[in-house]
Design a protein around this motif. Sequence first.
Motif, PDB file in Angstrom:
ATOM      1  N   LYS A  83      77.587 -99.601 -16.417  1.00 56.97           N
ATOM      2  CA  LYS A  83      78.297-100.397 -16.834  1.00 56.97           C
ATOM      3  C   LYS A  83      79.632-100.659 -15.982  1.00 56.97           C
ATOM      4  O   LYS A  83      80.157-101.472 -15.708  1.00 56.97           O
ATOM      5  CB  LYS A  83      78.544-100.680 -18.162  1.00 56.97           C
ATOM      6  CG  LYS A  83      79.356-101.739 -18.758  1.00 56.97           C
ATOM      7  CD  LYS A  83      79.654-101.602 -20.209  1.00 56.97           C
ATOM      8  CE  LYS A  83      80.699-102.540 -20.747  1.00 56.97           C
ATOM      9  NZ  LYS A  83      81.059-102.534 -22.176  1.00 56.97           N
ATOM     10  N   LYS A  84      80.082 -99.346 -15.653  1.00 55.76           N
ATOM     11  CA  LYS A  84      81.243 -99.402 -14.921  1.00 55.76           C
ATOM     12  C   LYS A  84      81.299 -99.173 -13.353  1.00 55.76           C
ATOM     13  O   LYS A  84      82.084 -98.849 -12.621  1.00 55.76           O
ATOM     14  CB  LYS A  84      82.251 -98.034 -15.297  1.00 55.76           C
ATOM     15  CG  LYS A  84      82.652 -97.856 -16.798  1.00 55.76           C
ATOM     16  CD  LYS A  84      83.640 -98.922 -16.931  1.00 55.76           C
ATOM     17  CE  LYS A  84      84.024 -98.853 -18.433  1.00 55.76           C
ATOM     18  NZ  LYS A  84      85.125-100.114 -18.705  1.00 55.76           N
ATOM     19  N   GLU A  85      79.820 -99.350 -13.100  1.00 53.56           N
ATOM     20  CA  GLU A  85      79.634 -99.421 -11.634  1.00 53.56           C
ATOM     21  C   GLU A  85      79.813 -98.134 -10.667  1.00 53.56           C
ATOM     22  O   GLU A  85      80.545 -98.311  -9.688  1.00 53.56           O
ATOM     23  CB  GLU A  85      80.218-100.533 -10.942  1.00 53.56           C
ATOM     24  CG  GLU A  85      79.608-102.078 -11.521  1.00 53.56           C
ATOM     25  CD  GLU A  85      80.343-103.330 -10.810  1.00 53.56           C
ATOM     26  OE1 GLU A  85      81.141-103.300 -10.139  1.00 53.56           O
ATOM     27  OE2 GLU A  85      79.858-104.231 -11.309  1.00 53.56           O
ATOM     28  N   ALA A  86      79.652 -97.109 -11.477  1.00 58.33           N
ATOM     29  CA  ALA A  86      80.230 -95.606 -10.982  1.00 58.33           C
ATOM     30  C   ALA A  86      79.282 -95.090  -9.995  1.00 58.33           C
ATOM     31  O   ALA A  86      78.741 -94.031 -10.141  1.00 58.33           O
ATOM     32  CB  ALA A  86      80.417 -94.798 -11.971  1.00 58.33           C
ATOM     33  N   ALA A  87      79.070 -95.885  -8.864  1.00 58.60           N
ATOM     34  CA  ALA A  87      78.285 -95.347  -7.804  1.00 58.60           C
ATOM     35  C   ALA A  87      79.050 -94.143  -7.012  1.00 58.60           C
ATOM     36  O   ALA A  87      79.003 -94.189  -5.898  1.00 58.60           O
ATOM     37  CB  ALA A  87      77.886 -96.323  -7.100  1.00 58.60           C
ATOM     38  N   ILE A  88      79.687 -93.272  -7.819  1.00 58.87           N
ATOM     39  CA  ILE A  88      80.291 -91.920  -7.209  1.00 58.87           C
ATOM     40  C   ILE A  88      79.119 -91.085  -6.936  1.00 58.87           C
ATOM     41  O   ILE A  88      78.181 -91.256  -7.468  1.00 58.87           O
ATOM     42  CB  ILE A  88      81.258 -91.461  -8.154  1.00 58.87           C
ATOM     43  CG1 ILE A  88      82.316 -92.521  -8.564  1.00 58.87           C
ATOM     44  CG2 ILE A  88      81.548 -90.164  -7.596  1.00 58.87           C
ATOM     45  CD1 ILE A  88      83.160 -92.119  -9.586  1.00 58.87           C
ATOM     46  N   ASP A  89      79.172 -90.134  -5.518  1.00 55.88           N
ATOM     47  CA  ASP A  89      78.163 -89.578  -5.326  1.00 55.88           C
ATOM     48  C   ASP A  89      77.836 -88.361  -6.285  1.00 55.88           C
ATOM     49  O   ASP A  89      76.760 -88.008  -6.264  1.00 55.88           O
ATOM     50  CB  ASP A  89      78.538 -89.002  -3.940  1.00 55.88           C
ATOM     51  CG  ASP A  89      78.308 -89.907  -2.873  1.00 55.88           C
ATOM     52  OD1 ASP A  89      77.810 -90.912  -2.974  1.00 55.88           O
ATOM     53  OD2 ASP A  89      79.053 -89.550  -1.819  1.00 55.88           O
ATOM     54  N   ASN A  90      78.909 -88.168  -7.126  1.00 58.17           N
ATOM     55  CA  ASN A  90      78.595 -86.791  -7.848  1.00 58.17           C
ATOM     56  C   ASN A  90      79.106 -87.076  -9.491  1.00 58.17           C
ATOM     57  O   ASN A  90      80.250 -86.863  -9.954  1.00 58.17           O
ATOM     58  CB  ASN A  90      79.522 -85.830  -7.444  1.00 58.17           C
ATOM     59  CG  ASN A  90      79.108 -85.475  -5.962  1.00 58.17           C
ATOM     60  OD1 ASN A  90      78.005 -84.903  -5.546  1.00 58.17           O
ATOM     61  ND2 ASN A  90      79.949 -85.845  -5.163  1.00 58.17           N
ATOM     62  N   ASN A  91      78.146 -87.631 -10.087  1.00 61.61           N
ATOM     63  CA  ASN A  91      78.251 -88.061 -11.647  1.00 61.61           C
ATOM     64  C   ASN A  91      77.485 -86.710 -12.303  1.00 61.61           C
ATOM     65  O   ASN A  91      76.280 -86.563 -12.189  1.00 61.61           O
ATOM     66  CB  ASN A  91      77.832 -89.221 -12.198  1.00 61.61           C
ATOM     67  CG  ASN A  91      78.813 -90.253 -11.728  1.00 61.61           C
ATOM     68  OD1 ASN A  91      80.193 -90.255 -11.684  1.00 61.61           O
ATOM     69  ND2 ASN A  91      78.399 -91.435 -11.033  1.00 61.61           N
ATOM     70  N   PHE A  92      78.417 -85.983 -13.241  1.00 66.14           N
ATOM     71  CA  PHE A  92      77.400 -84.944 -14.099  1.00 66.14           C
ATOM     72  C   PHE A  92      77.796 -84.977 -15.335  1.00 66.14           C
ATOM     73  O   PHE A  92      78.646 -85.676 -15.831  1.00 66.14           O
ATOM     74  CB  PHE A  92      77.891 -83.428 -13.548  1.00 66.14           C
ATOM     75  CG  PHE A  92      77.390 -83.271 -12.072  1.00 66.14           C
ATOM     76  CD1 PHE A  92      76.185 -82.784 -11.727  1.00 66.14           C
ATOM     77  CD2 PHE A  92      78.390 -83.229 -10.851  1.00 66.14           C
ATOM     78  CE1 PHE A  92      75.854 -82.633 -10.300  1.00 66.14           C
ATOM     79  CE2 PHE A  92      78.089 -83.148  -9.489  1.00 66.14           C
ATOM     80  CZ  PHE A  92      76.852 -82.698  -9.513  1.00 66.14           C
ATOM     81  N   ILE A  93      76.682 -84.445 -16.192  1.00 66.19           N
ATOM     82  CA  ILE A  93      76.837 -84.237 -17.560  1.00 66.19           C
ATOM     83  C   ILE A  93      76.733 -82.738 -17.715  1.00 66.19           C
ATOM     84  O   ILE A  93      75.751 -81.951 -17.060  1.00 66.19           O
ATOM     85  CB  ILE A  93      75.730 -85.024 -18.447  1.00 66.19           C
ATOM     86  CG1 ILE A  93      76.111 -84.694 -20.041  1.00 66.19           C
ATOM     87  CG2 ILE A  93      74.188 -84.657 -17.878  1.00 66.19           C
ATOM     88  CD1 ILE A  93      75.464 -85.575 -20.720  1.00 66.19           C
TER      89      ILE A  93
END
Length: 372
Positions: free
Chosen positions: A302-312
């Motif tokens: 939804k936030k268009e977070a096309a960041i290379d490195n999203n983690f949980i």
Amino acid sequence: MNKLVVLFALFFAFSVSAQDHPNPATLEPGAKAIDFNLKGVDGKMYSLSSFKDAKILVFIFSAPHCPTAQAYEDRIIAIQNDYEKKGVQVVKINPNDPNAVCLEEMGYSDLGDSFDDMVIRAKDKGYNFPFLYDGDTEEMSIAYGPVATPHAFVFDENRILRYVGRIDESEKPGTATQHDLRNAIEAVLEGKEPPVTQTKVFGCSVKWKWKGEWRKKLDTNWAKKEVPLENLSVEGLKELVKNDSEKLRLINVWATWCGPCIAEFDELVDTYRMYMGRDFEMYTISTDKLNIKNKVQEFLEKKEAAIDNNFIFESENRYDLIENLDEKWQGEIPYTIIVEPGGKIVYRSSGGLNFRELRKAIVEHPMIGRYY
């Protein structure tokens, strides 16, 4: 593919439609100054008559976001200081529509080109000359026809254009040998013809209002990009903080249930888009539980977070995160750090980001910088 190569390819593709909007013609030496009515960063309105007492009037079209323009700021301030008592008045004009400046073009600045941004930049640098905004109508800029920022125009006492072109031939401060603008000012002060009356200009292209279509296309393409989300172990976190890369690394810790985290996420993504073409990378770490990973994914999309490195974060023990990220972190979120190569933390923020402060910390770091 290198991100800068991708950006250049996009701009080349969009330039086809740009051909339908030819750039305004640049005033030629011998032309008469054209009147205007523009607001300055001091809140006052300015026109040609505002400078009727100036023996020489120097207009410099420039913009806060442009790296070349920033490289010349101190030189412009020095010119005003050096020639003020001789009747020379420098006036800086921002010709850019702020909505036509793409996020991907702002990697050398903490600011865009809005009037508010101009006020901040003028204060930060201590401008000793008026700085006028022409981004809404661009009427003055269209009439004068600057091709890049900065672009200088020198008018004599009768407001006849005597020189138009560059300030000097070298963007890097302290390396110029051909001081064209100063030479023109000196010549006109002595009642002589400048040794050179017109030059080509290197700098950022003027962001005419119709170039807003480029930003819309880039935003549309960005919204279509895949949004990654991967698990992060404790060992992975330790490696992340070591920063064995050759880039400045931003790490943001957040959660879907955290109000300030949600509130700042749009600007966090914008910050990534601004600096992703530089020696910079961003990591986001969600502290949500793994069993709602799909919810985290939905939020990021939804936030268009096309960041290379999203983690949980994998561990249920949140202190595994707190103790291994930053020894000075007490555990509150959102929490953001900037880590140099080698693991040194050079910036910390908790409880919500001040994005001007964050972007200034990034662009003024020696690894990034405001100009080439």
